[in-house]
Design a protein around this motif. Structure first.
Motif, PDB file in Angstrom:
ATOM      1  N   PHE A   4      -8.966  15.351  -6.840  1.00 59.61           N
ATOM      2  CA  PHE A   4      -9.544  15.351  -8.177  1.00 59.61           C
ATOM      3  C   PHE A   4      -8.430  15.641  -9.172  1.00 59.61           C
ATOM      4  CE2 PHE A   4     -12.552  16.978  -5.075  1.00 59.61           C
ATOM      5  CZ  PHE A   4     -13.654  16.155  -5.257  1.00 59.61           C
ATOM      6  N   THR A   5      -8.281  14.792 -10.180  1.00 59.02           N
ATOM      7  CA  THR A   5      -7.227  14.956 -11.175  1.00 59.02           C
ATOM      8  C   THR A   5      -7.823  15.281 -12.532  1.00 59.02           C
ATOM      9  OG1 THR A   5      -5.675  13.469 -10.050  1.00 59.02           O
ATOM     10  CG2 THR A   5      -5.349  13.799 -12.393  1.00 59.02           C
ATOM     11  N   VAL A   6      -7.195  16.231 -13.218  1.00 58.58           N
ATOM     12  CA  VAL A   6      -7.594  16.619 -14.563  1.00 58.58           C
ATOM     13  C   VAL A   6      -6.425  16.314 -15.493  1.00 58.58           C
ATOM     14  CG1 VAL A   6      -8.439  18.486 -16.038  1.00 58.58           C
ATOM     15  CG2 VAL A   6      -8.981  18.483 -13.585  1.00 58.58           C
ATOM     16  N   ALA A   7      -6.690  15.609 -16.590  1.00 63.34           N
ATOM     17  CA  ALA A   7      -5.616  15.200 -17.497  1.00 63.34           C
ATOM     18  C   ALA A   7      -6.152  15.083 -18.913  1.00 63.34           C
ATOM     19  CB  ALA A   7      -5.021  13.860 -17.053  1.00 63.34           C
ATOM     20  N   SER A   8      -5.237  14.911 -19.869  1.00 63.09           N
ATOM     21  CA  SER A   8      -5.607  14.613 -21.248  1.00 63.09           C
ATOM     22  C   SER A   8      -4.699  13.501 -21.751  1.00 63.09           C
ATOM     23  CB  SER A   8      -5.464  15.849 -22.147  1.00 63.09           C
ATOM     24  OG  SER A   8      -4.099  16.140 -22.378  1.00 63.09           O
ATOM     25  N   VAL A   9      -5.039  12.944 -22.904  1.00 62.44           N
ATOM     26  CA  VAL A   9      -4.217  11.868 -23.465  1.00 62.44           C
ATOM     27  C   VAL A   9      -3.536  12.279 -24.760  1.00 62.44           C
ATOM     28  CG1 VAL A   9      -5.678  10.095 -22.432  1.00 62.44           C
ATOM     29  CG2 VAL A   9      -6.123  10.832 -24.768  1.00 62.44           C
ATOM     30  N   SER A  10      -3.804  13.484 -25.254  1.00 62.39           N
ATOM     31  CA  SER A  10      -3.235  13.850 -26.554  1.00 62.39           C
ATOM     32  C   SER A  10      -2.967  15.339 -26.654  1.00 62.39           C
ATOM     33  CB  SER A  10      -4.172  13.419 -27.682  1.00 62.39           C
ATOM     34  OG  SER A  10      -5.442  14.014 -27.513  1.00 62.39           O
ATOM     35  N   GLY A  11      -2.235  15.857 -25.668  1.00 64.59           N
ATOM     36  CA  GLY A  11      -1.895  17.262 -25.729  1.00 64.59           C
ATOM     37  C   GLY A  11      -2.936  18.139 -25.064  1.00 64.59           C
ATOM     38  N   THR A 148     -11.308  15.641 -23.349  1.00 69.36           N
ATOM     39  CA  THR A 148     -11.158  15.185 -24.728  1.00 69.36           C
ATOM     40  C   THR A 148     -12.118  15.921 -25.654  1.00 69.36           C
ATOM     41  OG1 THR A 148     -11.272  13.242 -26.197  1.00 69.36           O
ATOM     42  CG2 THR A 148     -12.832  13.313 -24.368  1.00 69.36           C
ATOM     43  N   GLY A 149     -11.734  16.012 -26.912  1.00 66.84           N
ATOM     44  CA  GLY A 149     -12.653  16.426 -27.949  1.00 66.84           C
ATOM     45  C   GLY A 149     -13.478  15.232 -28.385  1.00 66.84           C
ATOM     46  N   THR A 150     -14.338  15.431 -29.375  1.00 65.87           N
ATOM     47  CA  THR A 150     -15.198  14.333 -29.817  1.00 65.87           C
ATOM     48  C   THR A 150     -14.907  13.891 -31.246  1.00 65.87           C
ATOM     49  OG1 THR A 150     -16.939  15.838 -30.565  1.00 65.87           O
ATOM     50  CG2 THR A 150     -17.054  15.073 -28.281  1.00 65.87           C
ATOM     51  N   GLY A 151     -13.768  14.308 -31.773  1.00 65.30           N
ATOM     52  CA  GLY A 151     -13.368  13.793 -33.078  1.00 65.30           C
ATOM     53  C   GLY A 151     -12.846  12.371 -32.956  1.00 65.30           C
ATOM     54  N   VAL A 176     -14.563  14.548 -19.717  1.00 69.89           N
ATOM     55  CA  VAL A 176     -15.078  15.903 -19.861  1.00 69.89           C
ATOM     56  C   VAL A 176     -14.864  16.315 -21.308  1.00 69.89           C
ATOM     57  CG1 VAL A 176     -14.682  18.333 -19.303  1.00 69.89           C
ATOM     58  CG2 VAL A 176     -14.799  16.640 -17.474  1.00 69.89           C
ATOM     59  N   ILE A 177     -15.913  16.792 -21.943  1.00 67.54           N
ATOM     60  CA  ILE A 177     -15.855  17.162 -23.353  1.00 67.54           C
ATOM     61  C   ILE A 177     -15.460  18.628 -23.488  1.00 67.54           C
ATOM     62  CG2 ILE A 177     -17.148  17.310 -25.505  1.00 67.54           C
ATOM     63  CD1 ILE A 177     -16.702  14.454 -24.460  1.00 67.54           C
ATOM     64  N   ALA A 178     -14.497  18.884 -24.373  1.00 66.58           N
ATOM     65  CA  ALA A 178     -14.053  20.249 -24.639  1.00 66.58           C
ATOM     66  C   ALA A 178     -13.743  20.374 -26.123  1.00 66.58           C
ATOM     67  CB  ALA A 178     -12.825  20.601 -23.803  1.00 66.58           C
ATOM     68  N   GLY A 179     -13.571  21.607 -26.582  1.00 74.19           N
ATOM     69  CA  GLY A 179     -13.220  21.826 -27.979  1.00 74.19           C
ATOM     70  C   GLY A 179     -14.314  22.545 -28.741  1.00 74.19           C
ATOM     71  N   PRO A 180     -13.969  23.061 -29.915  1.00 71.31           N
ATOM     72  CA  PRO A 180     -14.911  23.894 -30.677  1.00 71.31           C
ATOM     73  C   PRO A 180     -16.008  23.118 -31.382  1.00 71.31           C
ATOM     74  CG  PRO A 180     -12.866  23.633 -31.891  1.00 71.31           C
ATOM     75  CD  PRO A 180     -12.642  23.003 -30.539  1.00 71.31           C
ATOM     76  N   GLN A 196     -18.514   7.151 -18.528  1.00 72.29           N
ATOM     77  CA  GLN A 196     -19.480   8.220 -18.351  1.00 72.29           C
ATOM     78  C   GLN A 196     -18.854   9.584 -18.621  1.00 72.29           C
ATOM     79  OE1 GLN A 196     -22.810   8.226 -17.568  1.00 72.29           O
ATOM     80  NE2 GLN A 196     -22.786   5.987 -17.811  1.00 72.29           N
ATOM     81  N   VAL A 197     -19.604  10.442 -19.288  1.00 67.83           N
ATOM     82  CA  VAL A 197     -19.197  11.827 -19.497  1.00 67.83           C
ATOM     83  C   VAL A 197     -19.714  12.650 -18.324  1.00 67.83           C
ATOM     84  CG1 VAL A 197     -19.403  13.864 -20.951  1.00 67.83           C
ATOM     85  CG2 VAL A 197     -19.149  11.606 -21.999  1.00 67.83           C
ATOM     86  N   LEU A 198     -18.795  13.287 -17.598  1.00 68.00           N
ATOM     87  CA  LEU A 198     -19.174  14.084 -16.439  1.00 68.00           C
ATOM     88  C   LEU A 198     -19.864  15.377 -16.854  1.00 68.00           C
ATOM     89  CD1 LEU A 198     -18.871  14.190 -13.297  1.00 68.00           C
ATOM     90  CD2 LEU A 198     -16.854  15.613 -13.691  1.00 68.00           C
ATOM     91  N   GLY A 199     -19.403  15.957 -17.967  1.00 69.37           N
ATOM     92  CA  GLY A 199     -19.986  17.206 -18.425  1.00 69.37           C
ATOM     93  C   GLY A 199     -19.175  17.800 -19.556  1.00 69.37           C
ATOM     94  N   GLU A 200     -19.521  19.020 -19.932  1.00 72.55           N
ATOM     95  CA  GLU A 200     -18.857  19.701 -21.033  1.00 72.55           C
ATOM     96  C   GLU A 200     -18.345  21.064 -20.572  1.00 72.55           C
ATOM     97  OE1 GLU A 200     -20.918  19.806 -24.761  1.00 72.55           O
ATOM     98  OE2 GLU A 200     -22.139  18.060 -24.267  1.00 72.55           O
TER      99      GLU A 200
END
Length: 256
Positions: A4-11, A148-151, A176-180, A196-200
């Protein structure tokens, strides 16, 4: 051996914090691979509060001497009160280019380790597209999650990466959604990006410092953060059957 890999595309959006949380709450033996090529080993400096341990830097040298598989078990650092062991990342970002020939050998060594111990693997890949990025581990993952965030800026960057990521992956790619802030709902994100969004991940910066900085929090168990990460782990494992239940998977570039 599910990978299972966890990554981001923008920091950083909590990729390392999520990876640590997943490993610490994993219900069976798991290896956490700190594959972020940015160096500095955020996990040793953070959750492990500055402890010094050998890891990927030493495996680069072992790879040159064709001893990586033999040395891998001794480079795994057990994380207390969990089923997890850590393979620490690079000490310095200048070493990132030296990893380009190491990832395939590391993947083979991890698969060999699974035969002996039955471990799963969680990979903290950091930010995609960097020099030394663990592309072979990503492409061979059973599930790759992009945090990722949702902005709109965050979603635009994710959209630009998705075609290549989905085309180059042998497994599932999920968000996976993260952020304030939650500017858009998970259903809107899924509809817009076609992924698909796996979760938050629950937003609780104070509680997160236990996993990111090794700072115990008195009310950690009451926080929604660990509960959300446990739920994500369950969703991940549901997408990837155990090795004994799954058919053999062709390696990238191999004959099929």
């Amino acid at each position: 051996m599910p990978v299972f890999t966890v990554a981001s595309v923008s920091g950083s959006l909590g990729v390392t914090t999520l990876s640590v949380g997943l490993a610490l709450t994993w219900p069976r033996p798991v290896v956490l691979v700190e594959a972020d090529p940015s160096g500095g080993s955020a996990i040793l400096a953070g959750y492990c509060t500055g402890v010094a341990r050998p890891g990927l830097s030493e495996l680069v040298l072992a790879h040159r001497h064709r001893q990586l598989a033999d040395e891998l078990p001794s480079r795994l650092f057990p994380l207390a009160d969990s089923n997890a062991s850590l393979l620490p990342g690079l000490r310095a970002h200048q070493q990132a280019a030296s990893l380009l020939g190491v990832w395939d050998s590391l993947l083979d060594a991890l698969r060999g380790l699974e035969v002996d111990t039955g471990v799963d693997v969680v990979v903290d890949a950091g930010r995609l597209g960097m020099v030394g990025s663990p592309e072979p581990l990503i492409s061979e993952s059973d599930v790759t999650v992009v945090v990722t965030g949702t902005g709109l800026p965050e979603l635009a960057r994710v959209r630009s990466w998705m075609p290549a990521l989905q085309e180059g992956s042998l497994g599932d790619v999920r968000l996976v959604i993260a952020g304030p802030a939650r500017r858009y709902s998970t259903s809107e994100v899924t509809k817009t990006l076609g992924v698909q969004v796996l979760g938050e991940v629950a937003w609780d910066p104070d509680a997160a410092r236990w996993w990111s900085h090794g700072e115990p929090q008195r009310r950690f168990d009451r926080s929604p953060l660990p509960r959300s990460v446990v739920a994500l782990g369950e969703s991940l494992r549901a997408l990837a059957p155990r090795t004994e239940d799954a058919p053999p998977r062709a390696r990238a570039g191999a004959e099929r």
